[in-house]
Design a protein around this motif. Structure first.
Motif, short mmCIF file in Angstrom:
data_model
loop_
_atom_site.label_atom_id
_atom_site.label_comp_id
_atom_site.label_asym_id
_atom_site.label_seq_id
_atom_site.Cartn_x
_atom_site.Cartn_y
_atom_site.Cartn_z
N ASP A 111 -25.13 -49.38 -4.08
CA ASP A 111 -23.87 -49.17 -4.80
C ASP A 111 -22.83 -48.59 -3.84
O ASP A 111 -23.03 -47.52 -3.29
CB ASP A 111 -24.11 -48.20 -5.97
N PRO A 112 -21.77 -49.33 -3.61
CA PRO A 112 -20.83 -48.90 -2.57
C PRO A 112 -20.01 -47.67 -2.96
O PRO A 112 -19.42 -47.03 -2.08
CB PRO A 112 -19.93 -50.12 -2.40
N ARG A 113 -20.00 -47.33 -4.24
CA ARG A 113 -19.18 -46.19 -4.63
C ARG A 113 -19.83 -44.89 -4.17
O ARG A 113 -21.05 -44.73 -4.25
CB ARG A 113 -19.00 -46.16 -6.15
N GLY A 155 -23.01 -46.82 -16.35
CA GLY A 155 -23.01 -46.40 -14.96
C GLY A 155 -22.25 -47.37 -14.08
O GLY A 155 -21.55 -46.98 -13.15
N ALA A 156 -22.36 -48.67 -14.40
CA ALA A 156 -21.68 -49.66 -13.57
C ALA A 156 -20.20 -49.77 -13.91
O ALA A 156 -19.36 -49.92 -13.03
CB ALA A 156 -22.34 -51.02 -13.75
N ILE A 173 -25.36 -55.31 -9.25
CA ILE A 173 -26.80 -55.24 -9.57
C ILE A 173 -27.03 -54.34 -10.77
O ILE A 173 -27.75 -54.70 -11.71
CB ILE A 173 -27.59 -54.75 -8.34
N THR A 174 -26.41 -53.16 -10.75
CA THR A 174 -26.58 -52.23 -11.87
C THR A 174 -26.10 -52.87 -13.17
O THR A 174 -26.77 -52.79 -14.20
CB THR A 174 -25.79 -50.94 -11.60
N PHE A 189 -14.87 -40.37 -29.94
CA PHE A 189 -16.08 -40.87 -30.57
C PHE A 189 -16.21 -40.43 -32.01
O PHE A 189 -17.31 -40.21 -32.52
CB PHE A 189 -17.30 -40.45 -29.75
N LEU A 227 -28.59 -55.49 -14.33
CA LEU A 227 -29.78 -54.87 -14.93
C LEU A 227 -29.47 -54.40 -16.35
O LEU A 227 -30.25 -54.61 -17.28
CB LEU A 227 -30.22 -53.68 -14.08
N GLY A 239 -30.77 -50.36 -5.93
CA GLY A 239 -29.46 -50.62 -6.55
C GLY A 239 -28.51 -49.46 -6.37
O GLY A 239 -27.33 -49.64 -6.06
N LEU A 292 -27.10 -48.06 -18.05
CA LEU A 292 -26.82 -48.74 -16.78
C LEU A 292 -25.46 -49.41 -16.82
O LEU A 292 -24.70 -49.39 -15.83
CB LEU A 292 -27.91 -49.77 -16.48
N PHE A 319 -17.65 -47.51 -22.42
CA PHE A 319 -18.57 -48.00 -23.44
C PHE A 319 -17.96 -49.17 -24.21
O PHE A 319 -18.68 -49.96 -24.78
CB PHE A 319 -18.92 -46.90 -24.44
N GLU A 367 -17.86 -53.88 -7.66
CA GLU A 367 -18.93 -54.14 -6.71
C GLU A 367 -20.33 -53.77 -7.20
O GLU A 367 -21.31 -54.13 -6.56
CB GLU A 367 -18.64 -53.42 -5.39
N ALA A 368 -20.43 -53.06 -8.30
CA ALA A 368 -21.75 -52.61 -8.76
C ALA A 368 -22.44 -53.70 -9.57
O ALA A 368 -22.86 -53.49 -10.71
CB ALA A 368 -21.62 -51.33 -9.58
#
Lengths: 197, 500
Positions: A108-110, B187-188, B210-211, A138, B214, A104, B184, B192, B207-208
């Motif tokens: 990831d294209p980034r 990350g994608a 899959i991440t 936060f 998941l 994955g 994850l 938050f 484009e992310a």
């Protein structure tokens, strides 16, 4: 880049050690290695404040707590496996998950930001920047952590400070009555106290 | 130095949670010197009532289309959040009443009981009001930590210790999955908060996949543990049975309401955004499989139980399945349908557990069907209330459970999940069997000499709780519009709108 590779290898080896080493104390020490490597990684990114906090809080306070608990409990070596096949299933799932994550990440294209960008974003990891994120963005989460700690504290006290049946197998209820009749003039104001510690 | 935008910090939206927290601290303080537990319970109920007033105010604001939020959409007080807060407060109030009436008899009366109950409810309120994953996680942990301790409240009994430890260990594991899912997702998406994540995931350049997928699956696993979706349900029967019955009352209703409130919100925002993109069909597929398994396993499991407490535990799993129908339809009518269903579920489940505390003996044992035999003759009112709650749980009209089931099934069909809807109808026929078994025992069987009802004076506060539950179940079934219109017409923030 060379520094990063060395640090990355050391920290991953440390993390593997946490999982694979049989002795809990070795696993804990292995975790110290990983945490310290992470601190060095922060230094290479110019995030000095984070690095110091990492050493003080994680490698310092939290690890000492871990070690204390391990030594106090003196965990025996229990290696009786209830379902041996389960271990292999777990290995399999873990492997699939790890491969999936790596694939994955590669798909990831980034582009991963290079060190200069990360450095700029961290701005030297100064305390002001962290404070801004922590106390502004936060703010609510920060306050909620306080409530969480309070809940943990109340819960721990409630669990530990419980009247135990005295040696000899007298039940808790009779023990309470015995204590109460011992001190007729002074009804106890606290059930824990009444239990006769 | 960046300054916050004007109106970022809005303390007023926290009012219900802060009120609960304040009264939790007050009851904690009172526990030190106040021997009279009835007084402490009354203080706790006052706090719950105060929080309910604030939640009602926000619900009315949402009716007028001016739903409030604070902290940059990280904490919401819209129709969904306030309605679920009210359901949580109802469940907590019933649990306080049941606890007040039974703790002393069960020899479980420790001063930390009510404070932990209120702290847990505070976490639950934060969960359903959360507008970002960090706030959600913290609410979840506050709620769970208190319930772990409460599950082990009967510290001298093995089952209770086991319940607490099992719940804690498996709960921590579920939290770890949940946190990994959050990591994850971050990350994608790089954010938050639900609003930004929803926008990022649905944007054309994203484009992310899959991440993000998941992450979403792990978030479902983490929250699915709390609501007891199969296969994350295995703790539920043991923990529900092992925990003292007053605690089970709280656990069965409040934890489920909070986790579903959060799951529905996440499904309506993040998941909806994800489903708009490529690979979007996978996520509903995962949910459908989980929910279908929950419906089947929960109902069949309940069918096989001899003890009524364990039967109710499996029934709680089964009801998670019915509520799951609302989750797959979260974007459309699902949120309102689940809000109604959970109000009904809270009343009838808390009522059934409250009756159970009156039938079981002082060791929290004796919940076989034999103990219910002849209850209709010996304690007609108690048996009638139990019958109302059980028939409602079975989904028989005119009780609230029936309307709830109709609403969630309707929502699922509208969202295009006809197979799940059919499965729900079929399994609810199975459900009638195991609920009816208890009702039949109460009215058509003679009391057996081996299982006598323990002789004890009736507890007034438990009677009040049972009365509220039974009357509420009936009322909500006869006049469902009273509650449902509030849910349906109230304004919800962060509603996903698919971009063209």
């Amino acid at each position: 880049m060379v520094t990063f590779v060395i640090l990355a290898v050391v920290s991953v080896v440390g993390a593997l050690g946490v999982v694979l080493l049989r002795q809990p104390i070795h696993a804990a020490l292995s975790l110290v290695g990983t945490l310290l490597t992470l601190a060095v990684l922060f230094v290479t990114l110019q995030a000095h404040f984070l690095a110091v906090i990492q050493v003080l809080v994680y490698a310092g306070a939290i690890m000492v707590l871990f070690l204390f608990v391990i030594m106090l409990l003196n965990i025996e070596q229990q290696r009786k496996e209830i379902r041996p096949w389960l271990r292999w299933v777990a290995y399999g799932i873990g492997l699939v998950a790890a491969v999936g994550l790596i694939v994955g990440a590669l798909l990831d294209p980034r582009q991963a930001p290079d060190a200069a960008v990360a450095r700029a974003a961290l701005q030297g990891g100064n305390a002001l920047l962290i404070a801004e994120v922590l106390y502004f963005e936060f703010m609510l989460a920060f306050q909620l952590v306080g409530v969480l700690l309070l809940t943990g504290m109340v819960g721990a006290v409630a669990l530990v400070q419980r009247r135990r049946p005295p040696p000899g197998g007298v039940s808790a209820a009779t023990a309470r009555e015995a204590v109460l009749t011992d001190r007729p003039g002074r009804p106890s104001s606290h059930p824990v106290e009444a239990g006769g510690r | 130095m960046t300054l916050l935008p004007e109106g970022f910090i809005v303390w007023s939206v926290l009012a219900p949670a802060l009120f609960l927290l304040g009264f939790a601290l007050l009851t904690l303080l009172l526990g030190v010197f106040q021997r009279d537990r009835g007084f402490v319970a009354a203080v706790a109920l006052t706090g719950i009532a105060g929080a309910a007033v604030f939640a009602l105010h926000f619900l009315m604001e949402a009716q007028r289309g001016s739903a409030e939020s604070g902290f940059g959409l990280r904490y919401l007080a819209d129709a969904h959040a306030s309605a679920f807060t009210l359901v949580i407060l109802l469940g907590t109030a019933l649990a306080v009443l049941v606890g007040q009436g039974t703790l002393e008899r069960l020899d479980l009366d420790h001063p930390e009981y009510f404070p932990l109950l209120l702290l847990s409810a505070t976490g639950a309120v934060v969960m359903v009001s959360a507008g970002d994953l960090i706030t959600l996680l913290l609410g979840l942990e506050i709620m769970s930590l208190a319930v772990y301790v409460l599950a082990a409240w009967r510290s001298d009994v093995r089952q209770s210790q086991e319940a607490g430890l099992k719940y804690f260990l498996l709960g921590s594991f579920a939290s770890a999955l949940f946190i990994y899912g959050i990591a994850l997702t971050y990350g994608a998406g790089g954010h938050f908060d639900y609003a930004s994540l929803m926008a990022v995931f649905a944007a054309t350049g994203f484009e992310a996949h899959i991440t993000a997928l998941l992450g979403a699956v792990l978030i479902i696993a983490g929250l699915g543990f709390k609501v007891a979706f199969v296969p994350f349900h295995q703790w539920a029967p043991d923990v529900y049975t092992g925990a003292p019955t007053p605690v089970t009352t709280f656990m069965a209703v409040v934890v489920k309401t909070a986790a579903f409130g959060a799951l529905l919100r996440v499904a309506a925002t993040i998941f909806a955004g994800l489903e708009a993109g490529a690979l979007g069909a996978i996520l509903p597929g995962v949910l459908v499989v989980l929910i279908g398994a929950t419906l089947v396993v929960g109902n069949l499991g309940a069918l096989l139980q001899a003890g009524v407490k364990r039967m109710l535990a499996y029934s709680a799993v089964a009801h998670a399945g019915y509520l799951g129908l609302a989750v797959v339809a979260a974007g459309a009518d699902g949120m309102a349908a689940a809000g109604f269903y959970l109000a009904a579920y809270t009343l009838m489940t808390a009522g059934a557990f409250a009756v159970l505390t009156q039938v079981m003996d002082d060791d929290d044992r004796g919940d076989t069907i034999e103990h219910f035999a002849g209850l209709g003759r010996r304690r007609p009112w108690l048996a009638a209330a139990m019958a109302v709650c059980l028939l409602s749980l079975a989904g028989i009209p005119p009780f609230a459970g029936f309307i709830g089931k109709v609403l969630v099934i309707q929502a699922a069909i509208t969202a295009g999940h006809v197979v799940l809807a059919v499965l729900a109808v079929v399994t609810s026929v199975v459900a009638v069997v195991y609920y009816a078994r208890v009702v039949v025992a109460m009215y058509f069987r003679e009391q057996s000499s081996a299982a006598r009802l323990p002789e004890r004076p009736a507890s007034r506060s438990v009677d009040v709780a049972i009365g509220i539950a039974a009357v509420g179940t009936l009322l909500l079934g006869l006049l469902p519009g009273l509650w449902y219109t509030l849910l349906e017409q109230g304004q919800n923030l962060l509603v996903f709108v698919s971009s063209p």
